[in-house]
Design a protein around this motif. Structure first.
Motif, PDB file in Angstrom:
ATOM      1  N   SER A  83       0.853  -1.192   0.000  1.00 12.87           N
ATOM      2  CA  SER A  83       0.000   0.000   0.000  1.00 12.87           C
ATOM      3  C   SER A  83       0.884   1.235   0.000  1.00 12.87           C
ATOM      4  CB  SER A  83      -0.907   0.008   1.237  1.00 12.87           C
ATOM      5  OG  SER A  83      -1.795  -1.092   1.212  1.00 12.87           O
ATOM      6  N   LEU A  84       0.502   2.239  -0.783  1.00 10.87           N
ATOM      7  CA  LEU A  84       1.281   3.475  -0.813  1.00 10.87           C
ATOM      8  C   LEU A  84       0.990   4.285   0.439  1.00 10.87           C
ATOM      9  CD1 LEU A  84       1.099   4.791  -4.483  1.00 10.87           C
ATOM     10  CD2 LEU A  84       2.793   3.324  -3.424  1.00 10.87           C
ATOM     11  N   TYR A 158      18.189  -4.366  -9.209  1.00 10.15           N
ATOM     12  CA  TYR A 158      17.144  -3.524  -9.785  1.00 10.15           C
ATOM     13  C   TYR A 158      15.961  -3.448  -8.819  1.00 10.15           C
ATOM     14  CZ  TYR A 158      19.431  -4.503 -14.330  1.00 10.15           C
ATOM     15  OH  TYR A 158      20.330  -4.636 -15.371  1.00 10.15           O
ATOM     16  N   TRP A 159      15.305  -2.282  -8.821  1.00 10.50           N
ATOM     17  CA  TRP A 159      14.066  -2.100  -8.081  1.00 10.50           C
ATOM     18  C   TRP A 159      13.079  -1.425  -9.024  1.00 10.50           C
ATOM     19  CZ3 TRP A 159      18.896  -1.187  -6.197  1.00 10.50           C
ATOM     20  CH2 TRP A 159      19.293  -1.905  -5.065  1.00 10.50           C
ATOM     21  N   THR A 160      11.982  -2.099  -9.339  1.00  7.37           N
ATOM     22  CA  THR A 160      10.944  -1.541 -10.200  1.00  7.37           C
ATOM     23  C   THR A 160       9.650  -1.439  -9.405  1.00  7.37           C
ATOM     24  OG1 THR A 160      11.932  -2.388 -12.249  1.00  7.37           O
ATOM     25  CG2 THR A 160       9.577  -1.919 -12.295  1.00  7.37           C
ATOM     26  N   LEU A 161       9.067  -0.245  -9.380  1.00 10.97           N
ATOM     27  CA  LEU A 161       7.856   0.021  -8.602  1.00 10.97           C
ATOM     28  C   LEU A 161       6.759   0.517  -9.542  1.00 10.97           C
ATOM     29  CD1 LEU A 161       9.500   1.961  -5.629  1.00 10.97           C
ATOM     30  CD2 LEU A 161       9.178  -0.501  -5.860  1.00 10.97           C
ATOM     31  N   CYS A 162       5.596  -0.145  -9.493  1.00  9.74           N
ATOM     32  CA  CYS A 162       4.514   0.133 -10.434  1.00  9.74           C
ATOM     33  C   CYS A 162       3.220   0.428  -9.667  1.00  9.74           C
ATOM     34  CB  CYS A 162       4.283  -1.067 -11.348  1.00  9.74           C
ATOM     35  SG  CYS A 162       5.780  -1.686 -12.170  1.00  9.74           S
ATOM     36  N   PRO A 163       2.797   1.699  -9.593  1.00 14.42           N
ATOM     37  CA  PRO A 163       1.608   2.040  -8.813  1.00 14.42           C
ATOM     38  C   PRO A 163       0.307   1.809  -9.583  1.00 14.42           C
ATOM     39  CG  PRO A 163       2.579   4.032  -9.696  1.00 14.42           C
ATOM     40  CD  PRO A 163       3.474   2.894 -10.125  1.00 14.42           C
ATOM     41  N   TYR A 164      -0.764   1.533  -8.840  1.00 16.12           N
ATOM     42  CA  TYR A 164      -2.090   1.368  -9.445  1.00 16.12           C
ATOM     43  C   TYR A 164      -3.161   1.566  -8.383  1.00 16.12           C
ATOM     44  CZ  TYR A 164      -2.269  -3.371  -7.373  1.00 16.12           C
ATOM     45  OH  TYR A 164      -2.287  -4.431  -6.501  1.00 16.12           O
ATOM     46  N   TYR A 165      -4.413   1.719  -8.816  1.00 18.59           N
ATOM     47  CA  TYR A 165      -5.568   1.762  -7.919  1.00 18.59           C
ATOM     48  C   TYR A 165      -6.182   0.373  -7.856  1.00 18.59           C
ATOM     49  CZ  TYR A 165      -5.661   6.907  -7.995  1.00 18.59           C
ATOM     50  OH  TYR A 165      -5.352   8.232  -7.859  1.00 18.59           O
ATOM     51  N   ASN A 170      -7.939   2.027  -3.221  1.00 14.43           N
ATOM     52  CA  ASN A 170      -6.666   2.222  -2.532  1.00 14.43           C
ATOM     53  C   ASN A 170      -5.518   2.343  -3.532  1.00 14.43           C
ATOM     54  OD1 ASN A 170      -7.872   1.798   0.113  1.00 14.43           O
ATOM     55  ND2 ASN A 170      -7.999  -0.354  -0.459  1.00 14.43           N
ATOM     56  N   LYS A 171      -4.502   3.110  -3.156  1.00  9.93           N
ATOM     57  CA  LYS A 171      -3.305   3.223  -3.981  1.00  9.93           C
ATOM     58  C   LYS A 171      -2.317   2.141  -3.563  1.00  9.93           C
ATOM     59  CE  LYS A 171      -3.694   8.248  -4.576  1.00  9.93           C
ATOM     60  NZ  LYS A 171      -3.029   9.555  -4.352  1.00  9.93           N
ATOM     61  N   LYS A 172      -1.905   1.335  -4.526  1.00 13.30           N
ATOM     62  CA  LYS A 172      -0.972   0.248  -4.255  1.00 13.30           C
ATOM     63  C   LYS A 172       0.187   0.296  -5.227  1.00 13.30           C
ATOM     64  CE  LYS A 172      -4.078  -3.150  -2.141  1.00 13.30           C
ATOM     65  NZ  LYS A 172      -4.639  -4.528  -2.271  1.00 13.30           N
TER      66      LYS A 172
END
Length: 291
Positions: A83-84, A158-165, A170-172
């Motif tokens: 969760s963001l 590597y670190w890849t972060l991909c946000p979505y609803y 909720n923002k994840k």
């Protein structure tokens, strides 16, 4: 297709009859499906005689794969959904369409903070990039760094972060931590008869790792994403992960020289040309001039 569902019931039942000191690992053949509550992936198809493995007491919310290919590399891949946190952030901004459209240029040009420069300096990081990737139709931010973590062993992480609803509004973020290790200076992985860089060129090892990740990224399914909202707000893309994206970004790492007369470090960006100096005793106080 084999399906391995990581559920709480399985995790509890297995952990109840297996001691941590005697953890068992499950070998995963190519295209085995692994799921957590929020996402699912397929395991890569390369080197089927050396399959990826997963711990039998693996947490339900995290997908963690690893394997060691003799005479080549060790691969560690961890995928979780978080969760963001409340409040503005670069990741949160990717869920704002206006900022999302200009995020690529902003993120790739973003200089390292004083704290990041000190952190990478202390750990001997000699390669550092950040850029935008696309995974499962999402625009993601990626950071990569490389260092020699111990005598005879090197790594690239590597670190890849991909946000979505999600469907509850909720923002994840899909958080993907993936890295490979290679050996040199007579060091050998267990089961190997050659050091990695004697058997393969670094570029070959890196390309194979990225191809494995490409297969994983292309297979990702997001079960709890509000796809209708993401499409309506213009946050889904008909784009996929591209192997060459990293090579087009600038290396932001610093090459530093100690100046005895002033008891300070003089540093130059390897590809950015950024010039930074700091006193040896002042950890986070840098004086920088951009090219």
């Amino acid at each position: 297709m084999k399906i391995l569902a990581l559920t709480l019931i399985i995790a509890i039942s297995l952990s109840g009859c297996i001691r941590r000191s005697n953890v068992e690992y499950i070998s995963l053949q190519p295209y085995t499906k692994i799921t957590s509550p929020s996402v699912g992936i397929l395991t890569p198809s390369s080197y089927p005689k050396t399959p990826f493995k997963i711990s039998s007491i693996h947490p339900k919310a995290v997908i963690y794969l690893d394997r060691t290919i003799p005479n080549m590399m060790k691969e560690d891949i961890r995928i979780s959904v978080e969760s963001l946190e409340a409040g503005p952030s670069t990741l949160d901004s990717l869920l704002d369409k206006k900022f999302n459209d200009t995020f690529d240029e902003y993120y790739e040009a973003l200089p390292l903070t004083n704290g990041q420069m000190y952190n990478t300096f202390e750990r001997g990081v000699n390669y550092y990039k950040n850029y935008v990737d696309f995974v499962a139709g999402l625009k993601c931010k990626t950071r990569v760094e490389s260092q020699n973590i111990a005598e005879g062993i090197g790594s690239k992480a590597y670190w890849t972060l991909c946000p979505y609803y999600d469907k509850q509004g909720n923002k994840k973020s899909i958080d993907i931590d993936y890295r490979f290790y290679f050996t040199f200076n007579q060091t050998k992985f267990e089961g190997s008869d050659n050091v990695s860089l004697r058997k393969h060129k670094f570029e070959e090892i890196q390309l194979q790792f990225k191809k494995d990740m490409q297969e994983i990224f292309d297979s990702i399914e997001i079960y709890d994403m509000d796809k209708e909202r993401m499409e309506k707000e213009g946050l889904l893309y008909n784009k996929k992960y591209i192997l060459e994206t990293e090579s087009n970004a600038k290396d932001k790492s610093l090459k530093c020289t100690y100046i005895k007369e002033t008891d300070s470090f003089d540093c130059i960006g390897r590809e950015t040309g950024r010039h930074c100096t700091r006193k040896r005793t002042d950890k986070d106080i840098w004086d920088c001039k951009d090219k």
